[in-house]
Motif scaffolding. Structure first.
Motif: not given
Length: 116
Positions: A5-9, A48-55
């Motif tokens: 598994x990997x977590x992606x933003x 200001x990261x452009x990412x919110x949460x993970x999948x």
């Protein structure tokens, strides 16, 4: 079995926009055609990261008698990798491509976590 598994933003839904991919992102996508590349431009919601949460991105290999036998017989790492390659239903790359195609994450995020 074995699960990798990997977590992606995930792309921030508050600042999601179209963009033109760079050469490494195009190379990663290969022959897969995407008409609308998406990313988060950055906002107050995502700091200001452009990412919110993970999948999650997953690769699952079910052990069967062939794999068990190879391990017991002391198969080389190269042989086991080839055998696993045949048994994987969906690789990390394929799983991550789905997330890019459905607009959940970006090619650059996948390159960051699994490489080219």
């Amino acid at each position: 079995g074995v699960i990798s598994t990997r977590l992606a933003r995930k792309i921030c839904p508050h600042c999601d926009e179209s963009y033109e991919p760079n050469e490494s992102e195009k190379a990663f996508m290969g022959d897969v055609q995407i008409t609308d590349y998406r990313h988060g431009k950055g906002c107050a919601e995502c700091h200001n990261s452009g990412y919110l949460g993970r999948t999650g991105i997953y690769e699952i290999v079910h052990f069967d008698d062939e794999i068990r036998g190879a391990i017991i017989e002391g198969a080389t790492t190269k042989d086991l990798q080839a055998l696993f390659g045949k048994k994987i239903k969906k690789s990390l790359r394929e799983s991550s491509m789905e997330k890019v195609l459905n607009g959940t994450t970006t090619p650059s995020e996948i390159i960051r976590i699994i490489g080219l």
